[in-house]
Scaffold this motif. Structure first.
Motif, PDB file in Angstrom:
ATOM      1  N   GLY A  85      64.275  -3.757  63.205  1.00  0.00           N
ATOM      2  CA  GLY A  85      65.594  -3.378  63.680  1.00  0.00           C
ATOM      3  C   GLY A  85      66.214  -4.457  64.541  1.00  0.00           C
ATOM      4  O   GLY A  85      65.575  -5.461  64.884  1.00  0.00           O
ATOM      5  N   GLY A  86      67.476  -4.267  64.874  1.00  0.00           N
ATOM      6  CA  GLY A  86      68.150  -5.236  65.717  1.00  0.00           C
ATOM      7  C   GLY A  86      69.652  -5.064  65.673  1.00  0.00           C
ATOM      8  O   GLY A  86      70.157  -4.047  65.209  1.00  0.00           O
ATOM      9  N   LEU A  87      70.348  -6.078  66.182  1.00  0.00           N
ATOM     10  CA  LEU A  87      71.810  -6.086  66.221  1.00  0.00           C
ATOM     11  C   LEU A  87      72.331  -6.983  65.114  1.00  0.00           C
ATOM     12  O   LEU A  87      71.890  -8.131  64.971  1.00  0.00           O
ATOM     13  CB  LEU A  87      72.286  -6.594  67.588  1.00  0.00           C
ATOM     14  CG  LEU A  87      73.789  -6.807  67.759  1.00  0.00           C
ATOM     15  CD1 LEU A  87      74.531  -5.489  67.648  1.00  0.00           C
ATOM     16  CD2 LEU A  87      74.063  -7.483  69.102  1.00  0.00           C
TER      17      LEU A  87
ATOM     18  N   TYR B 291      53.681  12.879  59.210  1.00  0.00           N
ATOM     19  CA  TYR B 291      53.548  11.778  60.165  1.00  0.00           C
ATOM     20  C   TYR B 291      54.887  11.060  60.338  1.00  0.00           C
ATOM     21  O   TYR B 291      55.643  10.889  59.373  1.00  0.00           O
ATOM     22  CB  TYR B 291      52.493  10.775  59.686  1.00  0.00           C
ATOM     23  CG  TYR B 291      51.138  11.389  59.471  1.00  0.00           C
ATOM     24  CD1 TYR B 291      50.647  11.612  58.190  1.00  0.00           C
ATOM     25  CD2 TYR B 291      50.349  11.756  60.569  1.00  0.00           C
ATOM     26  CE1 TYR B 291      49.410  12.181  57.995  1.00  0.00           C
ATOM     27  CE2 TYR B 291      49.102  12.325  60.369  1.00  0.00           C
ATOM     28  CZ  TYR B 291      48.642  12.536  59.080  1.00  0.00           C
ATOM     29  OH  TYR B 291      47.410  13.107  58.893  1.00  0.00           O
ATOM     30  N   TRP B 292      55.130  10.612  61.575  1.00  0.00           N
ATOM     31  CA  TRP B 292      56.365   9.912  61.925  1.00  0.00           C
ATOM     32  C   TRP B 292      56.050   8.671  62.744  1.00  0.00           C
ATOM     33  O   TRP B 292      55.101   8.657  63.537  1.00  0.00           O
ATOM     34  CB  TRP B 292      57.271  10.831  62.760  1.00  0.00           C
ATOM     35  CG  TRP B 292      57.843  11.966  61.978  1.00  0.00           C
ATOM     36  CD1 TRP B 292      57.253  13.170  61.728  1.00  0.00           C
ATOM     37  CD2 TRP B 292      59.117  11.994  61.334  1.00  0.00           C
ATOM     38  NE1 TRP B 292      58.094  13.946  60.963  1.00  0.00           N
ATOM     39  CE2 TRP B 292      59.251  13.258  60.716  1.00  0.00           C
ATOM     40  CE3 TRP B 292      60.169  11.077  61.220  1.00  0.00           C
ATOM     41  CZ2 TRP B 292      60.372  13.626  59.986  1.00  0.00           C
ATOM     42  CZ3 TRP B 292      61.293  11.449  60.500  1.00  0.00           C
ATOM     43  CH2 TRP B 292      61.396  12.713  59.898  1.00  0.00           C
ATOM     44  N   GLY B 293      56.883   7.662  62.554  1.00  0.00           N
ATOM     45  CA  GLY B 293      56.821   6.498  63.420  1.00  0.00           C
ATOM     46  C   GLY B 293      57.645   6.722  64.675  1.00  0.00           C
ATOM     47  O   GLY B 293      58.273   7.766  64.844  1.00  0.00           O
ATOM     48  N   GLN B 294      57.650   5.726  65.541  1.00  0.00           N
ATOM     49  CA  GLN B 294      58.344   5.844  66.823  1.00  0.00           C
ATOM     50  C   GLN B 294      59.811   5.446  66.730  1.00  0.00           C
ATOM     51  O   GLN B 294      60.582   5.701  67.660  1.00  0.00           O
ATOM     52  CB  GLN B 294      57.642   4.975  67.876  1.00  0.00           C
ATOM     53  CG  GLN B 294      58.027   3.502  67.890  1.00  0.00           C
ATOM     54  CD  GLN B 294      57.530   2.723  66.683  1.00  0.00           C
ATOM     55  OE1 GLN B 294      56.693   3.191  65.919  1.00  0.00           O
ATOM     56  NE2 GLN B 294      58.058   1.523  66.496  1.00  0.00           N
ATOM     57  N   GLY B 295      60.198   4.827  65.641  1.00  0.00           N
ATOM     58  CA  GLY B 295      61.587   4.474  65.424  1.00  0.00           C
ATOM     59  C   GLY B 295      61.915   3.044  65.791  1.00  0.00           C
ATOM     60  O   GLY B 295      61.250   2.435  66.635  1.00  0.00           O
TER      61      GLY B 295
ATOM     62  N   THR C 208      74.703   2.572  62.419  1.00  0.00           N
ATOM     63  CA  THR C 208      74.027   2.440  63.707  1.00  0.00           C
ATOM     64  C   THR C 208      73.242   3.702  64.030  1.00  0.00           C
ATOM     65  O   THR C 208      73.785   4.809  64.019  1.00  0.00           O
ATOM     66  CB  THR C 208      75.048   2.171  64.824  1.00  0.00           C
ATOM     67  OG1 THR C 208      75.662   0.892  64.600  1.00  0.00           O
ATOM     68  CG2 THR C 208      74.379   2.172  66.190  1.00  0.00           C
ATOM     69  N   ALA C 209      71.945   3.530  64.294  1.00  0.00           N
ATOM     70  CA  ALA C 209      71.067   4.666  64.549  1.00  0.00           C
ATOM     71  C   ALA C 209      69.664   4.150  64.854  1.00  0.00           C
ATOM     72  O   ALA C 209      69.377   2.962  64.672  1.00  0.00           O
ATOM     73  CB  ALA C 209      71.016   5.599  63.339  1.00  0.00           C
ATOM     74  N   VAL C 210      68.818   5.063  65.290  1.00  0.00           N
ATOM     75  CA  VAL C 210      67.386   4.790  65.322  1.00  0.00           C
ATOM     76  C   VAL C 210      66.830   5.198  63.965  1.00  0.00           C
ATOM     77  O   VAL C 210      67.083   6.320  63.505  1.00  0.00           O
ATOM     78  CB  VAL C 210      66.683   5.560  66.451  1.00  0.00           C
ATOM     79  CG1 VAL C 210      65.173   5.294  66.416  1.00  0.00           C
ATOM     80  CG2 VAL C 210      67.262   5.167  67.806  1.00  0.00           C
TER      81      VAL C 210
END
Length: 120
Positions: free
Chosen positions: A9-11, A109-113, A89-91
């Motif tokens: 992720g990032g900008l 199961y889920w990741g932390q985002g 734009t989101a997590v």
């Protein structure tokens, strides 16, 4: 037990691209359907894309812009995002489940985002 860790992720400016990765631990990764969800500020978490075997699924707003893929040898699922828009734009979260579905309870199961921010 499967642990999921997102990255990438990032900008980015509108029209740009990002590639998200989700690395999974555990030897049963290939048996799970994998999906990406996203949650924008003040909004509910929503399904973005999923992959099960060779079948892929996308929410209506992303076909042609986003591509989900997986590499079972690397225990990793990817989300290539092109032509990004500010509304993307989101997590972004990856999730593992028995099958691809659009509802959160369908995933085990889920990741932390990872945060994706698209500027104008």
């Amino acid at each position: 037990q499967v642990q999921l860790v997102e990255s990438g992720g990032g900008l980015v400016q509108a029209g740009g691209s990002l590639k998200l990765s989700c690395a999974a631990s555990g030897r049963t990764f290939s048996s799970y359907a994998m999906s990406w969800f996203r949650q924008a500020p003040g909004k509910e978490r929503e399904f973005v894309a999923g992959i099960s075997g060779s079948s892929t699924y996308y929410t209506d707003s992303v076909p042609g812009r986003f591509t989900i893929s997986r590499d079972n040898a690397k225990n990793t699922v990817y989300l290539q995002m092109n032509s990004l828009k500010p509304e993307d734009t989101a997590v972004y979260y990856c999730a593992a489940g028995i099958r691809v579905g659009v509802k959160i309870p369908e995933y085990v199961y889920w990741g932390q985002g990872t945060q994706v921010t698209v500027s104008t």
